[in-house]
Design a protein around this motif. Structure first.
Motif, PDB file in Angstrom:
ATOM      1  N   GLY A   1       0.791  -1.224   0.000  1.00  0.00           N
ATOM      2  CA  GLY A   1       0.000   0.000   0.000  1.00  0.00           C
ATOM      3  C   GLY A   1       0.821   1.271   0.000  1.00  0.00           C
ATOM      4  N   ALA A   2       2.160   1.151  -0.106  1.00  0.00           N
ATOM      5  CA  ALA A   2       3.015   2.341  -0.073  1.00  0.00           C
ATOM      6  C   ALA A   2       3.567   2.694  -1.448  1.00  0.00           C
ATOM      7  N   THR A   3       2.903   2.223  -2.509  1.00  0.00           N
ATOM      8  CA  THR A   3       3.423   2.447  -3.865  1.00  0.00           C
ATOM      9  C   THR A   3       3.564   3.927  -4.180  1.00  0.00           C
ATOM     10  N   ARG A   4       2.582   4.720  -3.774  1.00  0.00           N
ATOM     11  CA  ARG A   4       2.642   6.157  -4.089  1.00  0.00           C
ATOM     12  C   ARG A   4       3.860   6.807  -3.421  1.00  0.00           C
ATOM     13  N   THR A   5       4.091   6.474  -2.164  1.00  0.00           N
ATOM     14  CA  THR A   5       5.254   7.022  -1.463  1.00  0.00           C
ATOM     15  C   THR A   5       6.542   6.511  -2.090  1.00  0.00           C
ATOM     16  N   ARG A   6       6.561   5.255  -2.457  1.00  0.00           N
ATOM     17  CA  ARG A   6       7.748   4.646  -3.070  1.00  0.00           C
ATOM     18  C   ARG A   6       8.118   5.366  -4.363  1.00  0.00           C
ATOM     19  N   LEU A   7       7.141   5.656  -5.183  1.00  0.00           N
ATOM     20  CA  LEU A   7       7.415   6.345  -6.442  1.00  0.00           C
ATOM     21  C   LEU A   7       7.767   7.805  -6.205  1.00  0.00           C
ATOM     22  N   ALA A   8       7.163   8.424  -5.189  1.00  0.00           N
ATOM     23  CA  ALA A   8       7.519   9.802  -4.855  1.00  0.00           C
ATOM     24  C   ALA A   8       8.970   9.905  -4.405  1.00  0.00           C
ATOM     25  N   GLU A   9       9.490   8.806  -3.859  1.00  0.00           N
ATOM     26  CA  GLU A   9      10.895   8.763  -3.454  1.00  0.00           C
ATOM     27  C   GLU A   9      11.825   8.422  -4.626  1.00  0.00           C
ATOM     28  N   LEU A  10      11.274   8.284  -5.835  1.00  0.00           N
ATOM     29  CA  LEU A  10      12.042   7.904  -7.031  1.00  0.00           C
ATOM     30  C   LEU A  10      12.727   6.551  -6.844  1.00  0.00           C
ATOM     31  N   GLU A  11      12.029   5.652  -6.157  1.00  0.00           N
ATOM     32  CA  GLU A  11      12.592   4.327  -5.870  1.00  0.00           C
ATOM     33  C   GLU A  11      12.191   3.305  -6.934  1.00  0.00           C
ATOM     34  N   PHE A  12      12.334   3.663  -8.189  1.00  0.00           N
ATOM     35  CA  PHE A  12      11.983   2.758  -9.286  1.00  0.00           C
ATOM     36  C   PHE A  12      12.896   1.527  -9.303  1.00  0.00           C
ATOM     37  N   LEU A  13      14.176   1.731  -9.036  1.00  0.00           N
ATOM     38  CA  LEU A  13      15.136   0.639  -9.121  1.00  0.00           C
ATOM     39  C   LEU A  13      15.001  -0.343  -7.954  1.00  0.00           C
ATOM     40  N   SER A  14      14.293   0.051  -6.907  1.00  0.00           N
ATOM     41  CA  SER A  14      14.171  -0.835  -5.751  1.00  0.00           C
ATOM     42  C   SER A  14      13.415  -2.116  -6.088  1.00  0.00           C
ATOM     43  N   TYR A  15      12.624  -2.101  -7.166  1.00  0.00           N
ATOM     44  CA  TYR A  15      11.912  -3.313  -7.573  1.00  0.00           C
ATOM     45  C   TYR A  15      12.879  -4.405  -8.038  1.00  0.00           C
ATOM     46  N   PHE A  16      14.102  -4.022  -8.384  1.00  0.00           N
ATOM     47  CA  PHE A  16      15.087  -4.982  -8.902  1.00  0.00           C
ATOM     48  C   PHE A  16      16.270  -5.155  -7.947  1.00  0.00           C
ATOM     49  N   ARG A  17      16.113  -4.757  -6.689  1.00  0.00           N
ATOM     50  CA  ARG A  17      17.227  -4.737  -5.753  1.00  0.00           C
ATOM     51  C   ARG A  17      17.875  -6.109  -5.574  1.00  0.00           C
ATOM     52  N   GLU A  18      17.083  -7.160  -5.533  1.00  0.00           N
ATOM     53  CA  GLU A  18      17.633  -8.477  -5.229  1.00  0.00           C
ATOM     54  C   GLU A  18      18.576  -8.999  -6.309  1.00  0.00           C
ATOM     55  N   ALA A  19      18.636  -8.301  -7.434  1.00  0.00           N
ATOM     56  CA  ALA A  19      19.566  -8.719  -8.487  1.00  0.00           C
ATOM     57  C   ALA A  19      21.021  -8.609  -8.038  1.00  0.00           C
ATOM     58  N   TYR A  20      21.270  -7.881  -6.950  1.00  0.00           N
ATOM     59  CA  TYR A  20      22.659  -7.725  -6.498  1.00  0.00           C
ATOM     60  C   TYR A  20      23.292  -9.074  -6.146  1.00  0.00           C
ATOM     61  N   ARG A  21      22.481 -10.071  -5.813  1.00  0.00           N
ATOM     62  CA  ARG A  21      23.005 -11.352  -5.348  1.00  0.00           C
ATOM     63  C   ARG A  21      23.840 -12.075  -6.414  1.00  0.00           C
ATOM     64  N   VAL A  22      23.622 -11.728  -7.706  1.00  0.00           N
ATOM     65  CA  VAL A  22      24.366 -12.403  -8.776  1.00  0.00           C
ATOM     66  C   VAL A  22      25.549 -11.571  -9.259  1.00  0.00           C
ATOM     67  N   LEU A  23      25.807 -10.433  -8.620  1.00  0.00           N
ATOM     68  CA  LEU A  23      26.913  -9.582  -9.035  1.00  0.00           C
ATOM     69  C   LEU A  23      28.250 -10.177  -8.595  1.00  0.00           C
ATOM     70  N   PRO A  24      29.333  -9.782  -9.261  1.00  0.00           N
ATOM     71  CA  PRO A  24      30.653 -10.338  -8.931  1.00  0.00           C
ATOM     72  C   PRO A  24      31.027 -10.123  -7.468  1.00  0.00           C
ATOM     73  N   TYR A  25      31.661 -11.122  -6.876  1.00  0.00           N
ATOM     74  CA  TYR A  25      32.245 -11.096  -5.542  1.00  0.00           C
ATOM     75  C   TYR A  25      31.221 -11.152  -4.400  1.00  0.00           C
ATOM     76  N   VAL A  26      29.919 -11.022  -4.666  1.00  0.00           N
ATOM     77  CA  VAL A  26      28.957 -10.968  -3.569  1.00  0.00           C
ATOM     78  C   VAL A  26      28.945 -12.281  -2.787  1.00  0.00           C
ATOM     79  N   ARG A  27      28.790 -13.404  -3.491  1.00  0.00           N
ATOM     80  CA  ARG A  27      28.733 -14.697  -2.810  1.00  0.00           C
ATOM     81  C   ARG A  27      30.039 -14.974  -2.071  1.00  0.00           C
ATOM     82  N   GLN A  28      31.168 -14.682  -2.715  1.00  0.00           N
ATOM     83  CA  GLN A  28      32.460 -14.933  -2.081  1.00  0.00           C
ATOM     84  C   GLN A  28      32.653 -14.067  -0.834  1.00  0.00           C
TER      85      GLN A  28
END
Length: 433
Positions: A153-180
């Motif tokens: 229910g916080a979508t309006r606040t989320r977009l007002a914060e310009l948090e568009f990229l937060s929908y894809f945040r979990e992609a960091y897990r496949v970035l280099p060196y993260v698992r190591q």
């Protein structure tokens, strides 16, 4: 313990993460032999400090960091919003920073000149540390904090914060060196219970819960304050950046919708940010301008005086990782009303504040209004909560206490590393008791 402390952000004159980095460094150098490694942007402030670092290396990674920062400001309109976008754009430059640290300290680490490497900042769990894979010296991360999901229910606040990229945040897990990074870390300090719960089970077994923020009793204390129940008229205080998710607009609506608060109390809004013009307009629209004072951004000492002059702290932030401002208010004997979510809810107890359920905006306004009315109607309860606030912070949240806890972790890892080294050096057939 001889500790190489990595704090890319470490600045006593800047708020948020840089100040957390400095406070951890400042506390830890009382309990360990610290060599600080930080970005050159912090050099002037650190050397101006009354107790500048004795052993410090300044690393200049602006070859990548400066253009990335300018791009982040451009994409987020220079308004102090879009946190996830900024973090993503600085991810590569941080890896470059650690590469430069390795070039400078790799030989010393191989020679055994340090017992531990401790990365304090960045605080975000999304940032990898290649150094964890490059050195055999025990490596510690943390306190890590962040990633608290946006509530439903916080979508309006989320977009007002310009948090568009937060929908894809979990992609960091496949970035280099993260698992190591997490596999190689000898210990992980977690600044919130959510961050701790989000770690994989195998990593959680070597994690330590340690709230991110702490207090310097010389700066934040209840000394000289009037009991909040005896302040007339009662004063409600909000302090923080004026951005949508912090909830200053919710405080205004809660105040305006209560005839009791409008007739007996006053409201102070301390801070500045891109939402300030809209908040002024909201105040005028609600007809409460004569009851509300906007102070703008203030020096820390002045904020402390506002904490001591207030009756209750209203801070209905939707997505607060650490909640350092709540701890500062509590240290000054100011009970807080927060949402039962994230860092603030972990800092208060029923004796020191009120945690409200997280509902839709109308529900938050209603719950905040009721909580403020109840607290201000019971001055004896408010005074008891004030005393409990100061006592809780003094007992559990000073930087000195945090430093001792971290020193215990350092010592345990140092003993473990020494034992492992002794086992490796022992000749075949040696029996170890």
């Amino acid at each position: 313990m001889r500790v190489l402390l990595i704090a890319e952000a470490c600045n006593p004159e800047w708020p948020s993460v840089p100040l957390v980095g400095f406070n951890f460094f400042n506390a830890l150098r009382d309990v360990a032999d610290i060599t600080l490694v930080t970005h050159v942007r912090n050099q002037a402030a650190l050397l101006r400090h009354p107790a500048p670092p004795e052993k410090v290396a300044f690393v200049d990674s602006d070859r990548l960091a400066a253009p990335a920062y300018r791009l982040a400001e451009l994409l987020t309109l220079g308004r102090g919003l879009g946190w996830t976008t900024k973090q993503a754009l600085m991810w590569g430059p941080y890896l470059y920073f650690e590469h430069l640290v390795w070039r400078r300290f790799g030989r010393a680490l191989k020679a055994g000149e340090y017992d531990l490497v401790h990365r304090v900042t960045p605080l975000s769990p999304t940032y990898a540390s290649p150094l964890a894979s490059w050195t055999e010296v025990p490596f510690i991360l943390g306190p890590l904090n962040g990633g608290l999901p946006w509530p439903r229910g916080a979508t309006r606040t989320r977009l007002a914060e310009l948090e568009f990229l937060s929908y894809f945040r979990e992609a960091y897990r496949v970035l280099p060196y993260v698992r190591q990074t997490y596999q190689r870390a000898a210990a992980v300090l977690c600044g919130s219970r959510y961050t701790l719960s989000a770690l994989p089970p195998a990593i959680r077994r070597k994690a330590v819960y340690l709230p991110e923020n702490g207090i310097d009793p010389e700066r934040f204390s209840a000394a000289g304050r009037r009991p909040p129940g005896r302040i007339h008229p009662p004063r409600i205080l909000f302090a923080g950046r004026l951005v949508p998710y912090k909830g200053a607009d919710v405080v205004l609506d809660a105040f305006a919708s209560s005839p009791r608060l409008r007739s007996t109390a006053e409201l102070f809004i301390v801070g500045d940010g891109p939402q300030r013009p809209a908040l002024h307009a909201q105040t005028a629209r609600l007809g409460i301008a004569r009851h509300v004072c906007f102070t703008g951004r203030l020096p820390q000492a002045d904020v402390v005086e506002h904490f001591r002059a207030a009756s209750v702290f209203a801070f209905p932030s939707l997505r607060e990782f650490g909640g350092g401002v709540v701890l500062e208010a509590m240290a000054c004997g100011l009970p807080a009303v927060v949402l039962d979510r994230g860092g603030p809810a972990e800092l208060i107890t029923p004796d020191t504040g009120v945690a409200l359920p997280v509902g839709d905006r109308a529900a938050r306004v209603s719950a905040l209004r009721s909580a403020l009315e109840d607290l201000l109607a019971g001055p004896e309860r408010l005074d008891a909560m004030s005393r409990a606030c100061a006592a809780r912070v003094a007992a559990e949240f000073t930087w000195a206490r945090k430093a001792r806890r971290i020193a215990d972790v350092h010592q345990a890892l140092g003993v473990r590393a020494s034992a492992a080294s002794w086992h490796r050096r022992s000749p075949p057939g040696t029996v170890h008791g």
